[in-house]
Design an enzyme around this catalytic site. Structure first.
Site, PDB file in Angstrom:
ATOM      1  N   HIS A  35       0.835  -1.214   0.000  1.00 28.56           N
ATOM      2  CA  HIS A  35       0.000   0.000   0.000  1.00 28.56           C
ATOM      3  C   HIS A  35       0.864   1.256   0.000  1.00 28.56           C
ATOM      4  CE1 HIS A  35      -4.085  -1.739   0.357  1.00 28.56           C
ATOM      5  NE2 HIS A  35      -3.403  -2.758   0.828  1.00 28.56           N
ATOM      6  N   THR A  36       2.093   1.128  -0.444  1.00 26.43           N
ATOM      7  CA  THR A  36       2.969   2.296  -0.602  1.00 26.43           C
ATOM      8  C   THR A  36       2.929   2.810  -2.044  1.00 26.43           C
ATOM      9  OG1 THR A  36       4.749   0.708  -0.923  1.00 26.43           O
ATOM     10  CG2 THR A  36       4.593   1.737   1.250  1.00 26.43           C
ATOM     11  N   ASP A  37       2.530   1.948  -2.990  1.00 32.63           N
ATOM     12  CA  ASP A  37       2.637   2.338  -4.412  1.00 32.63           C
ATOM     13  C   ASP A  37       1.782   3.560  -4.749  1.00 32.63           C
ATOM     14  OD1 ASP A  37       0.325   0.791  -4.099  1.00 32.63           O
ATOM     15  OD2 ASP A  37       0.549  -0.269  -6.001  1.00 32.63           O
ATOM     16  N   LEU A 135      -0.004 -13.548  -7.260  1.00 30.22           N
ATOM     17  CA  LEU A 135       1.285 -13.690  -7.948  1.00 30.22           C
ATOM     18  C   LEU A 135       1.320 -12.930  -9.275  1.00 30.22           C
ATOM     19  CD1 LEU A 135       2.061 -17.467  -7.290  1.00 30.22           C
ATOM     20  CD2 LEU A 135       2.675 -15.473  -5.928  1.00 30.22           C
ATOM     21  N   SER A 136       0.280 -12.185  -9.565  1.00 35.05           N
ATOM     22  CA  SER A 136       0.199 -11.346 -10.764  1.00 35.05           C
ATOM     23  C   SER A 136       0.304 -12.122 -12.077  1.00 35.05           C
ATOM     24  CB  SER A 136       1.234 -10.213 -10.754  1.00 35.05           C
ATOM     25  OG  SER A 136       0.790  -9.199 -11.624  1.00 35.05           O
ATOM     26  N   SER A 137      -0.651 -13.006 -12.269  1.00 38.00           N
ATOM     27  CA  SER A 137      -0.765 -13.654 -13.581  1.00 38.00           C
ATOM     28  C   SER A 137      -1.062 -12.607 -14.652  1.00 38.00           C
ATOM     29  CB  SER A 137      -1.877 -14.708 -13.559  1.00 38.00           C
ATOM     30  OG  SER A 137      -3.147 -14.110 -13.392  1.00 38.00           O
ATOM     31  N   GLU A 170      -3.742  -2.694 -18.817  1.00 36.39           N
ATOM     32  CA  GLU A 170      -4.529  -3.151 -17.666  1.00 36.39           C
ATOM     33  C   GLU A 170      -5.502  -2.061 -17.198  1.00 36.39           C
ATOM     34  OE1 GLU A 170      -2.413  -5.740 -15.216  1.00 36.39           O
ATOM     35  OE2 GLU A 170      -3.923  -5.824 -13.649  1.00 36.39           O
ATOM     36  N   ASP A 182       3.800  -4.515 -10.649  1.00 38.95           N
ATOM     37  CA  ASP A 182       3.809  -5.898 -11.122  1.00 38.95           C
ATOM     38  C   ASP A 182       4.526  -6.019 -12.465  1.00 38.95           C
ATOM     39  OD1 ASP A 182       2.212  -6.136  -8.925  1.00 38.95           O
ATOM     40  OD2 ASP A 182       0.408  -6.738 -10.009  1.00 38.95           O
TER      41      ASP A 182
HETATM   42  P1  ADP Z   1      -3.633 -11.806 -10.595  1.00 30.38           P
HETATM   43  O1  ADP Z   1      -3.487 -11.468  -9.139  1.00 30.38           O
HETATM   44  O2  ADP Z   1      -3.371 -13.261 -10.842  1.00 30.38           O
HETATM   45  O3  ADP Z   1      -2.836 -10.897 -11.472  1.00 30.38           O
HETATM   46  P2  ADP Z   1      -5.766 -10.468 -11.933  1.00 30.38           P
HETATM   47  O4  ADP Z   1      -7.241 -10.412 -11.682  1.00 30.38           O
HETATM   48  O5  ADP Z   1      -4.996  -9.217 -11.906  1.00 30.38           O
HETATM   49  O6  ADP Z   1      -5.165 -11.555 -10.922  1.00 30.38           O
HETATM   50  O7  ADP Z   1      -5.516 -11.113 -13.377  1.00 30.38           O
HETATM   51  C1  ADP Z   1      -6.097 -12.358 -13.665  1.00 30.38           C
HETATM   52  C2  ADP Z   1      -6.760 -12.306 -15.019  1.00 30.38           C
HETATM   53  O8  ADP Z   1      -5.747 -12.192 -16.041  1.00 30.38           O
HETATM   54  C3  ADP Z   1      -7.501 -13.583 -15.364  1.00 30.38           C
HETATM   55  O9  ADP Z   1      -8.803 -13.561 -14.839  1.00 30.38           O
HETATM   56  C4  ADP Z   1      -7.497 -13.541 -16.894  1.00 30.38           C
HETATM   57  O10 ADP Z   1      -8.477 -12.660 -17.373  1.00 30.38           O
HETATM   58  C5  ADP Z   1      -6.132 -12.934 -17.190  1.00 30.38           C
HETATM   59  N1  ADP Z   1      -5.129 -13.994 -17.401  1.00 30.38           N
HETATM   60  C6  ADP Z   1      -4.062 -14.275 -16.617  1.00 30.38           C
HETATM   61  N2  ADP Z   1      -3.352 -15.317 -17.123  1.00 30.38           N
HETATM   62  C7  ADP Z   1      -3.984 -15.699 -18.257  1.00 30.38           C
HETATM   63  C8  ADP Z   1      -3.770 -16.730 -19.224  1.00 30.38           C
HETATM   64  N3  ADP Z   1      -2.752 -17.601 -19.130  1.00 30.38           N
HETATM   65  N4  ADP Z   1      -4.646 -16.824 -20.250  1.00 30.38           N
HETATM   66  C9  ADP Z   1      -5.676 -15.964 -20.366  1.00 30.38           C
HETATM   67  N5  ADP Z   1      -5.921 -14.984 -19.481  1.00 30.38           N
HETATM   68  C10 ADP Z   1      -5.108 -14.838 -18.427  1.00 30.38           C
HETATM   69 MG    MG Z   2      -3.066  -8.749 -11.432  1.00 32.36          MG
END
Ligand code: ADP
Ligand code: MG
Length: 392
Positions: A35-37, A135-137, A170, A182
């Site tokens: 919460h610093t960003d 983990l910021s997918s 994003e 991230d």
């Molecule tokens: P996180 O904390 O994992 O970043 P977010 O809500 O910020 O969670 O991002 C997750 C979203 O990113 C998923 O719901 C999807 O829409 C998209 N996403 C992440 N990885 C993939 C992937 N491999 N294929 C398709 N969409 C993805």
């Molecule tokens: Mg995310």
């Protein structure tokens, strides 16, 4: 099947031919600085070995097609239709596809190109970054796609520009109000190192962690409790930070030092004061962590991790019993340090542990969850690893 192979298989199924190139980008964990960003302060994330893979090939019809293991149906649009899809709100495509398509849109804008300047592409995506575990997918899919398109389209953008394009995608294409931490971690990460980021200047420094040599590992303890930004807690915290900065006449809490806290206390109500105290002391803890890593090595940062957790639990009030239990049990079982990580109200904690105590600490946390009647946590190791790259 590993994610790189899964993406390759998916590409072949999509196009009937082999990809021309393979790129990947990692997820990240924030070591300290929570919460610093949005207060213009400091953060210290590291990229992890869990990665999202993009297998890519060109096509000659000016169209972009994306497919992911998340969804069997590919999404295809003409590159010159991207401007009609974004900014967000009007998108008529599945949400997941707004990440890679939003990247294409943001990269064209960032590089001053138009759809006519670049070739069409097919992109197949697969990942081993778990979604929603903190983990910021999202940064991983953005980073893999951005790295691929930067090379295929010969845009010549540097890593920081690619990270910024990730944030634009994003914020504006997906419509999620996130910072750039991230994406910076995913783009700039290095083996066994963290990225110190000044969220005001966006200056970054690679900070060696020395975990491998010290025999240390980072455990992620995912509580499985989902947080919802919409429940108001997050907005209340941001508002309190803005109130505190206004009361002190500074642009952001970043401009306050620990020495200023008595004045903050005199000028604000108790809740605002404690919110401010978390942010101001957390900024200092990030700076102290960087210095401690340099001067004393990773074993010495345990106290700072614990102080960060206590500050989020008591002053910012964003922890939950599951996260407190994870931290307490890990430390009682011999972890060097532990703290909740991410926005709070759920999500995961991290614990810094000796490699040979990993099993013991994990079992202790599982036992503590069972004793408290919580659902079993998901516990796994993350390794500070390299950022986005071309793999083939
Ligand atoms: P996180 O904390 O994992 O970043 P977010 O809500 O910020 O969670 O991002 C997750 C979203 O990113 C998923 O719901 C999807 O829409 C998209 N996403 C992440 N990885 C993939 C992937 N491999 N294929 C398709 N969409 C993805
Ligand atoms: Mg995310």
């Amino acid at each position: 099947m590993d994610a790189a192979t899964a993406a390759r298989t998916l590409f072949f199924e999509l196009t009937g031919h082999s990809p021309e190139g393979h790129w990947s980008a990692p997820g990240r964990v924030n070591l300290i600085g929570e919460h610093t960003d949005y207060n213009d302060g400091f953060v210290l994330p590291f990229a992890i070995e869990h990665r999202t893979h993009a297998q890519v090939g060109r096509r000659d019809d000016g169209r972009i097609r994306v497919v992911s293991t998340f969804d069997p149906i590919p999404v295809e649009v003409a590159l010159d239709e991207l401007d009609a899809l974004f900014p967000a709100g009007r998108a008529s495509v599945p949400e997941w596809s707004t990440y890679p398509l939003g990247i294409a849109w943001a990269l064209l804008a960032a590089s001053g190109r138009t759809a006519a300047d670049v070739t069409g592409v097919d992109i197949a995506i697969a990942s081993d970054v778990p979604v929603g575990a903190g983990l910021s997918s999202s940064a991983a899919i953005e980073g893999a796609t951005a790295s691929a398109l930067n090379d295929v389209w010969e845009l010549g953008l540097d890593r920081v520009a690619l990270a910024k394009a990730g944030r634009v995608a994003e914020n504006e294409a997906v419509g999620a109000p996130t910072g750039v931490m991230d994406q910076m971690a995913s783009m700039l990460g290095e083996t066994d190192a963290a990225i110190f980021l000044d969220c005001r200047s966006l200056d970054t420094t690679v900070v060696p962690l020395g975990f491998a040599e010290a025999g240390l590992e980072v455990l992620v303890i995912d509580t499985g409790v989902k947080h919802a930004h919409s429940t108001g807690g997050y907005g209340e915290r941001r508002a309190a930070c803005e109130r505190g900065a206004a009361a002190m006449g500074v642009p952001a809490l970043r401009d306050l030092q620990v020495d200023d806290l008595p004045e903050v206390q005199a000028k604000t109500d108790d809740v605002t004061f404690r919110r401010v105290r978390h942010v101001v002391t957390e900024d200092q803890r990030v700076l102290d962590t960087v210095r401690t890593l340099r001067e004393q090595g990773p074993r010495a940062i345990g106290e700072l991790l614990l102080a960060s957790h206590a500050s989020m639990r008591d002053d910012f009030e964003i922890s939950i019993p599951e996260l407190d239990t994870a931290v307490d049990a890990a430390v009682s079982a011999g972890a060097v340090g532990a703290r909740m990580t991410g926005g709070g109200f759920g999500g995961a904690a991290i614990a810094l542990v000796d490699r040979d105590r990993r099993v013991e600490v994990s079992l202790a946390v599982e036992r503590a969850f069972a004793d408290a009647g919580f659902a079993a946590p998901h516990i796994f190791t993350v390794v500070p690893s390299a950022g986005a790259r071309r793999d083939g």
